[in-house]
Design a protein around this motif. Structure first.
Motif, PDB file in Angstrom:
ATOM      1  N   GLN A  38       0.836  -1.189   0.000  1.00  0.00           N
ATOM      2  CA  GLN A  38       0.000   0.000   0.000  1.00  0.00           C
ATOM      3  C   GLN A  38       0.876   1.246   0.000  1.00  0.00           C
ATOM      4  O   GLN A  38       1.608   1.501   0.957  1.00  0.00           O
ATOM      5  N   ASP A  39       0.764   2.018  -1.060  1.00  0.00           N
ATOM      6  CA  ASP A  39       1.436   3.307  -1.112  1.00  0.00           C
ATOM      7  C   ASP A  39       0.615   4.310  -0.311  1.00  0.00           C
ATOM      8  O   ASP A  39      -0.611   4.168  -0.181  1.00  0.00           O
ATOM      9  N   THR A  40       1.266   5.327   0.196  1.00  0.00           N
ATOM     10  CA  THR A  40       0.591   6.323   1.030  1.00  0.00           C
ATOM     11  C   THR A  40      -0.581   6.945   0.292  1.00  0.00           C
ATOM     12  O   THR A  40      -0.437   7.393  -0.843  1.00  0.00           O
ATOM     13  N   GLY A  41      -1.740   6.959   0.932  1.00  0.00           N
ATOM     14  CA  GLY A  41      -2.914   7.583   0.338  1.00  0.00           C
ATOM     15  C   GLY A  41      -3.532   6.809  -0.795  1.00  0.00           C
ATOM     16  O   GLY A  41      -4.353   7.349  -1.535  1.00  0.00           O
ATOM     17  N   ARG A  42      -3.167   5.545  -0.929  1.00  0.00           N
ATOM     18  CA  ARG A  42      -3.703   4.711  -1.998  1.00  0.00           C
ATOM     19  C   ARG A  42      -4.278   3.429  -1.403  1.00  0.00           C
ATOM     20  O   ARG A  42      -4.023   3.078  -0.257  1.00  0.00           O
ATOM     21  N   GLY A  43      -5.068   2.726  -2.213  1.00  0.00           N
ATOM     22  CA  GLY A  43      -5.573   1.438  -1.772  1.00  0.00           C
ATOM     23  C   GLY A  43      -4.512   0.365  -1.893  1.00  0.00           C
ATOM     24  O   GLY A  43      -3.565   0.496  -2.662  1.00  0.00           O
ATOM     25  N   PRO A  44      -4.649  -0.730  -1.139  1.00  0.00           N
ATOM     26  CA  PRO A  44      -3.669  -1.812  -1.203  1.00  0.00           C
ATOM     27  C   PRO A  44      -3.715  -2.537  -2.546  1.00  0.00           C
ATOM     28  O   PRO A  44      -4.758  -2.623  -3.181  1.00  0.00           O
TER      29      PRO A  44
ATOM     30  N   GLN B  38      -9.721   3.177   7.434  1.00  0.00           N
ATOM     31  CA  GLN B  38      -8.330   3.085   7.856  1.00  0.00           C
ATOM     32  C   GLN B  38      -7.909   4.408   8.458  1.00  0.00           C
ATOM     33  O   GLN B  38      -7.932   5.448   7.797  1.00  0.00           O
ATOM     34  N   PHE B  39      -7.521   4.357   9.738  1.00  0.00           N
ATOM     35  CA  PHE B  39      -6.987   5.527  10.408  1.00  0.00           C
ATOM     36  C   PHE B  39      -5.469   5.541  10.219  1.00  0.00           C
ATOM     37  O   PHE B  39      -4.865   4.504   9.961  1.00  0.00           O
ATOM     38  N   PRO B  40      -4.858   6.725  10.344  1.00  0.00           N
ATOM     39  CA  PRO B  40      -3.412   6.838  10.093  1.00  0.00           C
ATOM     40  C   PRO B  40      -2.593   5.816  10.874  1.00  0.00           C
ATOM     41  O   PRO B  40      -2.799   5.632  12.076  1.00  0.00           O
ATOM     42  N   LYS B  41      -1.722   5.152  10.169  1.00  0.00           N
ATOM     43  CA  LYS B  41      -0.787   4.180  10.737  1.00  0.00           C
ATOM     44  C   LYS B  41      -1.496   3.014  11.417  1.00  0.00           C
ATOM     45  O   LYS B  41      -0.914   2.338  12.268  1.00  0.00           O
ATOM     46  N   SER B  89     -13.966  11.283  10.333  1.00  0.00           N
ATOM     47  CA  SER B  89     -12.881  11.601   9.402  1.00  0.00           C
ATOM     48  C   SER B  89     -11.926  10.427   9.340  1.00  0.00           C
ATOM     49  O   SER B  89     -11.424   9.955  10.360  1.00  0.00           O
ATOM     50  N   SER B  90     -11.706   9.953   8.125  1.00  0.00           N
ATOM     51  CA  SER B  90     -10.880   8.755   7.959  1.00  0.00           C
ATOM     52  C   SER B  90     -10.644   8.522   6.475  1.00  0.00           C
ATOM     53  O   SER B  90     -11.106   9.282   5.621  1.00  0.00           O
ATOM     54  N   PHE B  91      -9.921   7.463   6.194  1.00  0.00           N
ATOM     55  CA  PHE B  91      -9.682   7.011   4.825  1.00  0.00           C
ATOM     56  C   PHE B  91     -10.588   5.806   4.598  1.00  0.00           C
ATOM     57  O   PHE B  91     -10.485   4.801   5.305  1.00  0.00           O
ATOM     58  N   TYR B  92     -11.512   5.948   3.663  1.00  0.00           N
ATOM     59  CA  TYR B  92     -12.466   4.876   3.386  1.00  0.00           C
ATOM     60  C   TYR B  92     -12.063   4.187   2.083  1.00  0.00           C
ATOM     61  O   TYR B  92     -11.871   4.836   1.055  1.00  0.00           O
ATOM     62  N   ILE B  93     -11.952   2.885   2.148  1.00  0.00           N
ATOM     63  CA  ILE B  93     -11.499   2.113   0.999  1.00  0.00           C
ATOM     64  C   ILE B  93     -12.512   1.007   0.705  1.00  0.00           C
ATOM     65  O   ILE B  93     -13.054   0.388   1.631  1.00  0.00           O
ATOM     66  N   CYS B  94     -12.763   0.774  -0.560  1.00  0.00           N
ATOM     67  CA  CYS B  94     -13.608  -0.345  -0.938  1.00  0.00           C
ATOM     68  C   CYS B  94     -12.777  -1.383  -1.680  1.00  0.00           C
ATOM     69  O   CYS B  94     -11.683  -1.094  -2.172  1.00  0.00           O
ATOM     70  N   SER B  95     -13.263  -2.579  -1.711  1.00  0.00           N
ATOM     71  CA  SER B  95     -12.639  -3.617  -2.526  1.00  0.00           C
ATOM     72  C   SER B  95     -13.732  -4.437  -3.187  1.00  0.00           C
ATOM     73  O   SER B  95     -14.865  -4.484  -2.714  1.00  0.00           O
ATOM     74  N   ALA B  96     -13.376  -5.057  -4.278  1.00  0.00           N
ATOM     75  CA  ALA B  96     -14.320  -5.890  -5.027  1.00  0.00           C
ATOM     76  C   ALA B  96     -13.678  -7.232  -5.298  1.00  0.00           C
ATOM     77  O   ALA B  96     -12.481  -7.321  -5.577  1.00  0.00           O
ATOM     78  N   ARG B  97     -14.488  -8.254  -5.224  1.00  0.00           N
ATOM     79  CA  ARG B  97     -13.982  -9.608  -5.377  1.00  0.00           C
ATOM     80  C   ARG B  97     -14.335 -10.134  -6.768  1.00  0.00           C
ATOM     81  O   ARG B  97     -15.479 -10.039  -7.205  1.00  0.00           O
ATOM     82  N   GLU B  98     -13.320 -10.703  -7.436  1.00  0.00           N
ATOM     83  CA  GLU B  98     -13.528 -11.288  -8.756  1.00  0.00           C
ATOM     84  C   GLU B  98     -13.123 -12.750  -8.717  1.00  0.00           C
ATOM     85  O   GLU B  98     -12.026 -13.080  -8.261  1.00  0.00           O
ATOM     86  N   THR B 113     -10.946   6.966  -0.383  1.00  0.00           N
ATOM     87  CA  THR B 113     -11.563   8.304  -0.284  1.00  0.00           C
ATOM     88  C   THR B 113     -11.186   8.896   1.058  1.00  0.00           C
ATOM     89  O   THR B 113     -11.455   8.297   2.102  1.00  0.00           O
ATOM     90  N   ARG B 114     -10.572  10.049   1.011  1.00  0.00           N
ATOM     91  CA  ARG B 114     -10.200  10.741   2.257  1.00  0.00           C
ATOM     92  C   ARG B 114     -11.352  11.640   2.659  1.00  0.00           C
ATOM     93  O   ARG B 114     -11.673  12.599   1.959  1.00  0.00           O
ATOM     94  N   LEU B 115     -11.995  11.312   3.769  1.00  0.00           N
ATOM     95  CA  LEU B 115     -13.112  12.112   4.279  1.00  0.00           C
ATOM     96  C   LEU B 115     -12.633  12.958   5.455  1.00  0.00           C
ATOM     97  O   LEU B 115     -12.061  12.425   6.409  1.00  0.00           O
ATOM     98  N   THR B 116     -12.883  14.246   5.362  1.00  0.00           N
ATOM     99  CA  THR B 116     -12.591  15.167   6.462  1.00  0.00           C
ATOM    100  C   THR B 116     -13.879  15.868   6.843  1.00  0.00           C
ATOM    101  O   THR B 116     -14.518  16.502   6.008  1.00  0.00           O
ATOM    102  N   VAL B 117     -14.261  15.734   8.099  1.00  0.00           N
ATOM    103  CA  VAL B 117     -15.479  16.367   8.603  1.00  0.00           C
ATOM    104  C   VAL B 117     -15.070  17.520   9.506  1.00  0.00           C
ATOM    105  O   VAL B 117     -14.328  17.316  10.480  1.00  0.00           O
TER     106      VAL B 117
END
Lengths: 107, 118
Positions: A38-44, B38-41, B89-98, B113-117
């Motif tokens: 995972q690069d910073t600010g990107r998805g894995p 995903q929260f930082p670190k 406020s966080s980083f929201y990530i989706c994934s899709a399964r194939e 998607t970086r959400l800041t409230v």
């Protein structure tokens, strides 16, 4: 306590060197173990996936190993490049994720 | 490889408003999509599993009335954060399964998607 533990938290190596990252998981049952970059600010991005019957899987300079008995996995990176600088995350059954190892490759 | 897109990539909203995040599989059909925060670190935390045409399955501790998930088609899932607060406020990530060969499946992640409230 996270069900997927990774070590080290961070690692700095020189370009061209090899390194090994560790992942331990505590949950059962087991379906698969996957390593991501995972690069910073990107998805894995998926690097390798191993099922119960596999104990090693390679993808270019990345080689993952799995010991299902001890519930441990490792990711070995050979001949590191500057572009390898990223966080490396392991996941158990695509449901539980480790906090990642932050790898920095320096020139 | 397959591509999963998210929109928007960044959003800033005021406290109390709602925000919708889209997740699209661009070149494959995904019967199952996942939403993470995903929260930082910190590690990715699975929020919910989204199945096309049915209700999402939420992980323990995730408020389904606050995080509304709609998987209306095989290529689109949306996450709506309702009445957002600064702690959302966080980083929201989706994934899709194939589905892949030999019983494997591949999991492709969106760019997040970086959400800041505020």
């Amino acid at each position: 306590k996270n069900q997927v533990e990774q070590s080290p938290q961070s690692l700095i190596i020189l370009e061209g060197k090899n390194c090994t990252l560790q992942c331990n998981y505590t949950v059962s049952p087991f379906s698969n173990l996957r390593w991501y970059k995972q690069d910073t600010g990107r998805g894995p991005v998926s690097l390798t996936i191993m099922t119960f019957s596999e104990n090693t899987k390679s993808n270019g300079r990345y080689t993952a190993t799995l010991d299902a008995d001890t519930k441990q996995s490792s990711l070995h990176i050979t001949a590191s490049q500057l572009s390898d600088s990223a966080s490396y995350i392991c996941s158990h059954n695509d449901m539980r994720f480790g906090a990642g190892t932050r790898l920095t490759v320096k020139p | 490889g397959a591509v999963v897109s998210q929109h928007p990539s960044r959003v800033i909203c005021k406290s109390g408003t709602s925000v919708k995040i889209e997740c699209r599989s661009l070149d494959f059909q995904a019967t199952t999509m996942f939403w993470y925060r995903q929260f930082p670190k910190q590690s990715l935390m699975l929020m919910a599993t989204s199945n096309e045409g049915s209700k999402a399955t939420y992980e323990q501790g995730v408020e389904k009335d606050k995080f509304l998930i709609n998987h209306a088609s095989l290529t689109l899932s949306t996450l709506t954060v309702t009445s957002a607060h600064p702690e959302d406020s966080s980083f929201y990530i989706c994934s899709a399964r194939e589905s892949a060969a030999a019983g494997y499946y591949e999991q492709y992640f969106g760019p997040g998607t970086r959400l800041t409230v505020t």
